[in-house]
Write a protein that holds these residues in place. Structure first.
Motif, mmCIF file in Angstrom:
data_model
loop_
_atom_site.group_PDB
_atom_site.id
_atom_site.type_symbol
_atom_site.label_atom_id
_atom_site.label_comp_id
_atom_site.label_asym_id
_atom_site.label_seq_id
_atom_site.Cartn_x
_atom_site.Cartn_y
_atom_site.Cartn_z
ATOM 1 N N GLY A 19 -9.287 160.416 94.080
ATOM 2 C CA GLY A 19 -9.133 159.349 95.069
ATOM 3 C C GLY A 19 -9.780 158.048 94.624
ATOM 4 N N ALA A 20 -10.982 158.146 94.043
ATOM 5 C CA ALA A 20 -11.675 156.944 93.581
ATOM 6 C C ALA A 20 -10.930 156.297 92.417
ATOM 7 C CB ALA A 20 -13.102 157.287 93.160
ATOM 8 N N ARG A 21 -10.374 157.101 91.522
ATOM 9 C CA ARG A 21 -9.621 156.527 90.397
ATOM 10 C C ARG A 21 -8.342 155.854 90.874
ATOM 11 N NH1 ARG A 21 -10.295 161.029 85.579
ATOM 12 N NH2 ARG A 21 -12.492 160.576 85.198
ATOM 13 N N MET A 22 -7.666 156.464 91.836
ATOM 14 C CA MET A 22 -6.454 155.845 92.362
ATOM 15 C C MET A 22 -6.798 154.547 93.088
ATOM 16 S SD MET A 22 -4.050 159.130 93.468
ATOM 17 C CE MET A 22 -4.347 158.848 95.144
ATOM 18 N N ALA A 23 -7.878 154.556 93.867
ATOM 19 C CA ALA A 23 -8.286 153.344 94.579
ATOM 20 C C ALA A 23 -8.673 152.236 93.605
ATOM 21 C CB ALA A 23 -9.442 153.653 95.522
ATOM 22 N N ALA A 24 -9.381 152.607 92.526
ATOM 23 C CA ALA A 24 -9.764 151.605 91.528
ATOM 24 C C ALA A 24 -8.534 151.051 90.817
ATOM 25 C CB ALA A 24 -10.732 152.224 90.519
ATOM 26 N N TRP A 25 -7.543 151.913 90.539
ATOM 27 C CA TRP A 25 -6.322 151.460 89.880
ATOM 28 C C TRP A 25 -5.571 150.477 90.768
ATOM 29 C CZ3 TRP A 25 -0.969 152.768 90.768
ATOM 30 C CH2 TRP A 25 -0.113 152.338 89.745
ATOM 31 N N VAL A 26 -5.514 150.774 92.059
ATOM 32 C CA VAL A 26 -4.847 149.864 92.997
ATOM 33 C C VAL A 26 -5.621 148.552 93.102
ATOM 34 C CG1 VAL A 26 -4.233 149.519 95.418
ATOM 35 C CG2 VAL A 26 -3.702 151.687 94.312
ATOM 36 N N ALA A 27 -6.956 148.633 93.191
ATOM 37 C CA ALA A 27 -7.778 147.425 93.366
ATOM 38 C C ALA A 27 -7.710 146.509 92.146
ATOM 39 C CB ALA A 27 -9.224 147.819 93.646
ATOM 40 N N ARG A 28 -7.530 147.072 90.953
ATOM 41 C CA ARG A 28 -7.475 146.245 89.739
ATOM 42 C C ARG A 28 -6.250 145.345 89.707
ATOM 43 N NH1 ARG A 28 -9.618 150.805 86.931
ATOM 44 N NH2 ARG A 28 -7.555 151.467 86.357
ATOM 45 N N ALA A 29 -5.263 145.617 90.548
ATOM 46 C CA ALA A 29 -4.045 144.799 90.558
ATOM 47 C C ALA A 29 -4.231 143.504 91.340
ATOM 48 C CB ALA A 29 -2.881 145.600 91.153
ATOM 49 N N ARG A 30 -5.345 143.356 92.025
ATOM 50 C CA ARG A 30 -5.576 142.138 92.824
ATOM 51 C C ARG A 30 -5.741 140.944 91.894
ATOM 52 N NH1 ARG A 30 -6.329 140.557 97.707
ATOM 53 N NH2 ARG A 30 -7.628 138.781 98.168
ATOM 54 N N ARG A 31 -5.046 139.860 92.213
ATOM 55 C CA ARG A 31 -5.092 138.635 91.415
ATOM 56 C C ARG A 31 -6.186 137.734 91.953
ATOM 57 N NH1 ARG A 31 -0.052 137.007 89.157
ATOM 58 N NH2 ARG A 31 -1.234 135.152 88.550
ATOM 59 N N HIS A 41 -14.461 145.896 86.371
ATOM 60 C CA HIS A 41 -14.955 145.535 85.041
ATOM 61 C C HIS A 41 -15.717 146.703 84.418
ATOM 62 C CE1 HIS A 41 -16.734 143.088 81.840
ATOM 63 N NE2 HIS A 41 -17.881 143.673 82.154
ATOM 64 N N LEU A 42 -16.583 147.335 85.204
ATOM 65 C CA LEU A 42 -17.359 148.467 84.690
ATOM 66 C C LEU A 42 -16.448 149.622 84.304
ATOM 67 C CD1 LEU A 42 -20.339 148.441 87.220
ATOM 68 C CD2 LEU A 42 -20.430 147.814 84.807
ATOM 69 N N GLN A 43 -15.437 149.911 85.137
ATOM 70 C CA GLN A 43 -14.547 151.028 84.847
ATOM 71 C C GLN A 43 -13.644 150.747 83.655
ATOM 72 O OE1 GLN A 43 -12.789 151.679 88.712
ATOM 73 N NE2 GLN A 43 -14.454 153.045 89.330
ATOM 74 N N GLU A 44 -13.298 149.475 83.443
ATOM 75 C CA GLU A 44 -12.508 149.131 82.256
ATOM 76 C C GLU A 44 -13.310 149.356 80.978
ATOM 77 O OE1 GLU A 44 -11.264 145.123 82.843
ATOM 78 O OE2 GLU A 44 -9.816 145.653 84.394
ATOM 79 N N HIS A 45 -14.641 149.315 81.101
ATOM 80 C CA HIS A 45 -15.511 149.530 79.942
ATOM 81 C C HIS A 45 -16.095 150.946 79.926
ATOM 82 C CE1 HIS A 45 -15.185 145.158 80.014
ATOM 83 N NE2 HIS A 45 -15.463 145.217 78.727
ATOM 84 N N GLY A 46 -15.437 151.884 80.626
ATOM 85 C CA GLY A 46 -15.813 153.287 80.566
ATOM 86 C C GLY A 46 -17.059 153.656 81.351
ATOM 87 N N GLN A 47 -17.455 152.849 82.316
ATOM 88 C CA GLN A 47 -18.625 153.146 83.124
ATOM 89 C C GLN A 47 -18.217 153.283 84.590
ATOM 90 O OE1 GLN A 47 -21.251 149.879 82.394
ATOM 91 N NE2 GLN A 47 -21.554 150.395 80.260
ATOM 92 N N TRP A 48 -19.015 153.973 85.354
ATOM 93 C CA TRP A 48 -18.833 154.122 86.794
ATOM 94 C C TRP A 48 -17.473 154.731 87.154
ATOM 95 C CZ3 TRP A 48 -22.051 152.699 91.034
ATOM 96 C CH2 TRP A 48 -23.338 152.344 90.645
#
Length: 197
Positions: free
Chosen positions: A23-35, A133-140
Motif C-alpha cells: 500500500g505504501a509503495r502504491m501510494a508513493a508511486w501515485v504521489a510521485r506523479a504530482r507536478r 526523493h528519499l524513495q527514488e534514492h533507495g531509502q524509506w
C-alpha cells in the motif's frame, strides 16, 4: 504457545506487514506523479491517471481470477510465501545491530541541508516531495508521509500542516523554520555596548 498458533501469528504479522508495504509503495508511486511546476487541479492530473491505472489493473486481475479460478490458488500460495518471509522474527544477532536504513544517531544538520536543497529558492517543501526523493534514492521504502513527519518531529525540525508550494497547502517544512536557531543552541551574549546611563 503451540506450533499452530506460532505459525498463524507469523502469517498474520507477515500479511499485515506485506499489505502495508504494498500500500505504501502504491501510494508513493501515485504521489510521485504530482507536478510541482503546476497549480490547482492540473498539478494532480498525473496522480489521478496513476490511480486510474491501479484501479484498472486490480479490476483486470479480478476478471482474470473469475475467468481462471485456479489462478487464485497460485496467487494465494505466492501471498502465503511472501507473508511467511515478511513475518519472520529477527534473529538475536540482528536484534543487537541497528538497521541499515535507520541510523541510531541521525545527523540533524544533514537532514536540514537536504531539506534546504529540496526547497531550492522556494520558501518551503512538501513532505511528500521529500519522501518521493528519499524513495527514488533507495531509502524509506514502504514508509509514509506520517512516518516522515514523526521522524522530523523527533529531530526537532518544525513541520507545518499549511505549507504552500505551487499554491497547494499540505504537510511540509518552511525555510524560516530551518534557518531559525535551534532551541538547543546557546544564544551568544550581545557584544553591543550598553546605552543605559
Amino acid at each position: 504457545m503451540n506450533r499452530l498458533t506460532r505459525t498463524a501469528g507469523r502469517l498474520a504479522d507477515g500479511s499485515s506487514a506485506l499489505a502495508r508495504r504494498i500500500g505504501a509503495r502504491m501510494a508513493a508511486w501515485v504521489a510521485r506523479a504530482r507536478r510541482e511546476d503546476l497549480t490547482g487541479w492540473r498539478a494532480s492530473l498525473g496522480c489521478w491517471l496513476r490511480l486510474a491505472l491501479l484501479t484498472l489493473g486490480l479490476y483486470l486481475l479480478w476478471r482474470l481470477v473469475r475467468a481462471l479460478p485456479a489462478l487464485l490458488c497460485v496467487l494465494s500460495a505466492g501471498w502465503i510465501a511472501a507473508a511467511w518471509r515478511a513475518g519472520r522474527a529477527p534473529s538475536p544477532e540482528a536484534a543487537d545491530e541497528a538497521p541499515a536504513d535507520a541510523p541510531a544517531a541521525p545527523d540533524v544538520e544533514a537532514v536540514r541541508r537536504l531539506l534546504l536543497d529540496l526547497m531550492g529558492t522556494g520558501s518551503g517543501v512538501h513532505l511528500r516531495t521529500v519522501l518521493a526523493h528519499l524513495q527514488e534514492h533507495g531509502q524509506w521504502e514502504g514508509r509514509t508521509v506520517t512516518d516522515l513527519r514523526v521522524h522530523l518531529a523527533r529531530l526537532d525540525i518544525p513541520v507545518d500542516r499549511g505549507v504552500k508550494v505551487s499554491g497547494t497547502p499540505t504537510w511540509g517544512v518552511r525555510r524560516r523554520g530551518l534557518e531559525a536557531p535551534s532551541p538547543a543552541e546557546p544564544q551568544e551574549p550581545s557584544t553591543a555596548p550598553s546605552t543605559a546611563a
